[in-house]
Motif scaffolding. Structure first.
Motif, short mmCIF file in Angstrom:
data_model
loop_
_atom_site.label_atom_id
_atom_site.label_comp_id
_atom_site.label_asym_id
_atom_site.label_seq_id
_atom_site.Cartn_x
_atom_site.Cartn_y
_atom_site.Cartn_z
N GLY A 47 0.81 -1.21 0.00
CA GLY A 47 0.00 0.00 0.00
C GLY A 47 0.84 1.26 0.00
N GLY A 48 0.25 2.31 -0.52
CA GLY A 48 0.91 3.61 -0.51
C GLY A 48 0.03 4.64 0.17
N ALA A 49 0.47 5.87 0.14
CA ALA A 49 -0.31 6.95 0.75
C ALA A 49 -1.62 7.15 0.00
CB ALA A 49 0.50 8.24 0.73
N VAL A 50 -2.63 7.63 0.70
CA VAL A 50 -3.93 7.91 0.08
C VAL A 50 -3.77 9.02 -0.95
CG1 VAL A 50 -6.25 8.76 0.49
CG2 VAL A 50 -5.21 7.15 2.10
N ARG A 51 -4.29 8.77 -2.16
CA ARG A 51 -4.22 9.76 -3.23
C ARG A 51 -5.59 10.21 -3.71
NH1 ARG A 51 -0.23 10.80 -1.42
NH2 ARG A 51 1.88 10.60 -2.24
N SER A 52 -6.64 9.48 -3.31
CA SER A 52 -7.99 9.92 -3.68
C SER A 52 -8.99 9.40 -2.65
CB SER A 52 -8.37 9.42 -5.08
OG SER A 52 -8.54 8.02 -5.08
N VAL A 53 -10.05 10.20 -2.44
CA VAL A 53 -11.13 9.83 -1.53
C VAL A 53 -12.45 10.05 -2.26
CG1 VAL A 53 -12.27 10.30 0.67
CG2 VAL A 53 -9.78 10.50 0.50
N ALA A 54 -13.27 9.02 -2.30
CA ALA A 54 -14.61 9.13 -2.89
C ALA A 54 -15.60 8.52 -1.92
CB ALA A 54 -14.65 8.42 -4.23
N ILE A 55 -16.86 8.94 -2.01
CA ILE A 55 -17.91 8.37 -1.16
C ILE A 55 -18.91 7.67 -2.05
CG2 ILE A 55 -19.80 8.90 0.43
CD1 ILE A 55 -18.25 11.24 1.46
N THR A 56 -19.32 6.50 -1.63
CA THR A 56 -20.36 5.77 -2.35
C THR A 56 -21.49 5.42 -1.38
OG1 THR A 56 -20.82 3.82 -3.70
CG2 THR A 56 -19.17 3.55 -1.97
N PRO A 57 -22.75 5.65 -1.77
CA PRO A 57 -23.16 6.31 -3.01
C PRO A 57 -22.83 7.80 -2.96
CG PRO A 57 -25.05 5.96 -1.61
CD PRO A 57 -23.91 5.25 -0.94
N ALA A 58 -22.63 8.38 -4.14
CA ALA A 58 -22.29 9.80 -4.22
C ALA A 58 -23.48 10.70 -3.93
CB ALA A 58 -21.71 10.12 -5.59
N ALA A 59 -24.70 10.14 -4.03
CA ALA A 59 -25.92 10.91 -3.73
C ALA A 59 -26.99 9.95 -3.24
CB ALA A 59 -26.41 11.67 -4.96
N ALA A 60 -27.80 10.42 -2.31
CA ALA A 60 -28.87 9.57 -1.78
C ALA A 60 -30.01 10.44 -1.28
CB ALA A 60 -28.34 8.70 -0.64
N THR A 61 -31.21 9.87 -1.29
CA THR A 61 -32.40 10.55 -0.79
C THR A 61 -32.95 9.74 0.37
OG1 THR A 61 -32.93 11.46 -2.97
CG2 THR A 61 -34.71 11.36 -1.34
N VAL A 62 -33.23 10.40 1.49
CA VAL A 62 -33.76 9.72 2.66
C VAL A 62 -35.01 10.46 3.14
CG1 VAL A 62 -31.58 8.72 3.42
CG2 VAL A 62 -32.20 11.02 4.15
N VAL A 63 -35.81 9.74 3.90
CA VAL A 63 -37.05 10.29 4.42
C VAL A 63 -36.75 11.09 5.68
CG1 VAL A 63 -39.34 9.74 5.32
CG2 VAL A 63 -38.35 8.38 3.45
N ALA A 64 -37.39 12.27 5.80
CA ALA A 64 -37.19 13.12 6.98
C ALA A 64 -37.68 12.42 8.24
CB ALA A 64 -37.93 14.44 6.79
N GLY A 65 -37.04 12.80 9.35
CA GLY A 65 -37.51 12.30 10.64
C GLY A 65 -36.91 10.98 11.05
N GLY A 66 -35.67 10.71 10.70
CA GLY A 66 -35.01 9.50 11.18
C GLY A 66 -34.61 8.50 10.11
N GLY A 67 -34.76 8.86 8.83
CA GLY A 67 -34.29 7.97 7.78
C GLY A 67 -32.77 7.83 7.83
N GLY B 78 -13.51 13.63 0.06
CA GLY B 78 -14.53 13.31 -0.93
C GLY B 78 -15.88 13.67 -0.34
N SER B 79 -16.92 13.79 -1.16
CA SER B 79 -18.21 14.24 -0.64
C SER B 79 -19.36 13.48 -1.28
CB SER B 79 -18.39 15.74 -0.87
OG SER B 79 -18.40 16.04 -2.25
N ALA B 80 -20.49 13.52 -0.61
CA ALA B 80 -21.74 12.94 -1.12
C ALA B 80 -22.87 13.91 -0.80
CB ALA B 80 -22.00 11.59 -0.49
N SER B 81 -23.85 13.98 -1.70
CA SER B 81 -25.00 14.87 -1.52
C SER B 81 -26.18 14.09 -0.98
CB SER B 81 -25.37 15.52 -2.86
OG SER B 81 -26.50 16.34 -2.72
N ILE B 82 -26.75 14.56 0.13
CA ILE B 82 -27.88 13.90 0.77
C ILE B 82 -29.11 14.82 0.69
CG2 ILE B 82 -28.79 12.92 2.90
CD1 ILE B 82 -26.51 11.32 1.66
N THR B 83 -30.19 14.29 0.15
CA THR B 83 -31.46 15.02 0.08
C THR B 83 -32.43 14.41 1.08
OG1 THR B 83 -31.13 15.54 -2.26
CG2 THR B 83 -33.38 15.69 -1.38
N VAL B 84 -32.97 15.23 1.94
CA VAL B 84 -33.93 14.77 2.94
C VAL B 84 -35.31 15.32 2.55
CG1 VAL B 84 -34.60 14.78 5.36
CG2 VAL B 84 -32.17 14.74 4.72
#
Length: 360
Positions: free
Chosen positions: A228-248, A310-316
């Motif tokens: 292994g080597g040093a970290v060169r990239s960071v990604a999040i999977t899934p990159a986007a998700a939709t969840v239900v408000a109130g505890g999803g 890395g980032s992911a977009s969450i829609t509530v």
């Protein structure tokens, strides 16, 4: 003759008589044996060892200040200096001989490949079979070598580890296999808690891959790894998700890779939310995190490791269900637009979320 003269004459004669006597010199002791120490030694190319020749006569007395000639049979393997200093050149065997007054002694020198040091981080992938199913994992070994043995840790993530989350364990009984001269060619070790046995072949010069890996753990499987080597990239999977408000809840995974594209699991990951009033993030294990919804809106979840992010977009959102179908352990519902939502037990991934995570 007067008495005094007689005495002087006798003394002079005695002195002249003593001066005329000769004493035979001590005869020179011939060399009877030559012993070279160490008689057997193992060195690496580029490394030297000093040999010592001890000469004795027929009575066993040690002789010094005699001329010694040093010779070797295979100059392509090792060279020897006029003083008995042997230097390794290439892998193989050589016999070094010390000769003095026709008598000889010798030592055997083995020039071996340097012992492999596997200490450090290795990224791995594996596929194995358990409980009647085949699963794939990826992760990181950290080997700690101590001479001819090693220990370490294993951290993996994937369906094999359960609930699609990081699963750190320890490894033990690490040993090398191979030829003592030609070098190590394979390794073997045990991994807790099920005492799984991992075996693989070392590849590369110097070794930087573990290939043809086999793992025996319940039903067994295969694996491979690379340094292994040093970290060169960071990604999040899934990159986007939709969840239900109130505890999803939705589970995210940070995918870390080095410059060669190998997956990293071991580095620490920090998770943050840009809008905690919309969605919060919590991580029980470093590379996975659960996002829990609060109120409608959007939030960006950020994962950071070794200074990279890395980032992911969450829609509530708030939803209305047109119909609900309840099962023994799992419930699903449909919106007026036909979108499906399921929650409850997820032991067999029946929620369709791509993980084994439970959902309230």
């Amino acid at each position: 003759m007067k008495p005094r003269q007689w005495w002087l004459t006798g003394l002079a004669g005695a002195l002249l008589g003593c001066a005329g006597e000769t004493t035979a010199p001590t005869p020179s002791h011939a060399v009877a044996t030559v012993v070279v120490t160490p008689s057997l030694d193992v060195i690496n190319p580029g490394v030297s060892v000093q040999l010592v020749a001890t000469l004795t006569d027929a009575t066993g007395d040690t002789l010094r200040d005699r001329t010694i000639t040093w010779t070797g049979r295979n100059h392509g393997v090792a060279t020897v200096s006029p003083t008995g200093l042997v230097s390794g050149v290439a892998v193989g065997w050589d016999t070094i001989t010390a000769t003095s007054e026709g008598k000889s002694g010798s030592a055997v020198i083995a020039v071996a490949r340097p012992r492999i040091d596997i200490s450090g981080t290795w990224d791995f992938i594996d596929q194995w079979h358990t409980d009647g199913r085949t699963c794939n994992d990826t992760g990181t070994f950290v080997f700690v070598q101590d001479g001819i043995t090693f220990t370490g840790t294993k951290d993996q993530v994937g369906l094999c580890s359960g609930l699609d989350q990081s699963y750190p364990t320890t490894l033990s009984y690490g040993v090398f296999f191979g030829d003592p001269i030609l070098g190590d060619t394979a390794i073997s070790f045990h991994v807790a808690p099920f005492d799984c046995v991992y075996v693989a072949t070392l590849a590369g010069t110097p070794p930087d891959h573990l290939i043809n890996g086999r793992v025996q753990c319940r039903e067994g499987g295969t694996w491979a790894a690379a340094r292994g080597g040093a970290v060169r990239s960071v990604a999040i999977t899934p990159a986007a998700a939709t969840v239900v408000a109130g505890g999803g809840v939705v589970r995210l995974r940070a995918v870390l890779r080095d410059s060669a594209g190998n997956r990293r699991v071991g580095p620490a990951v920090t998770w943050t939310s840009t809008a905690p009033d919309v969605a919060t993030v919590a991580s029980s294990y470093s590379v996975t995190a659960d996002v829990t919804s609060s109120a409608p809106g959007t939030a960006t979840i950020i994962a950071t490791a070794e200074g990279l992010s890395g980032s992911a977009s969450i829609t509530v959102e708030t939803i209305a269900l047109a119909s609900i179908e309840a099962g023994a352990y799992t419930t699903c519902g449909l919106t007026p637009g036909g979108a499906g939502y399921c929650w409850g037990d997820n032991t067999y991934a029946e929620l369709g979320s791509g993980t084994w995570a439970q959902s309230a």
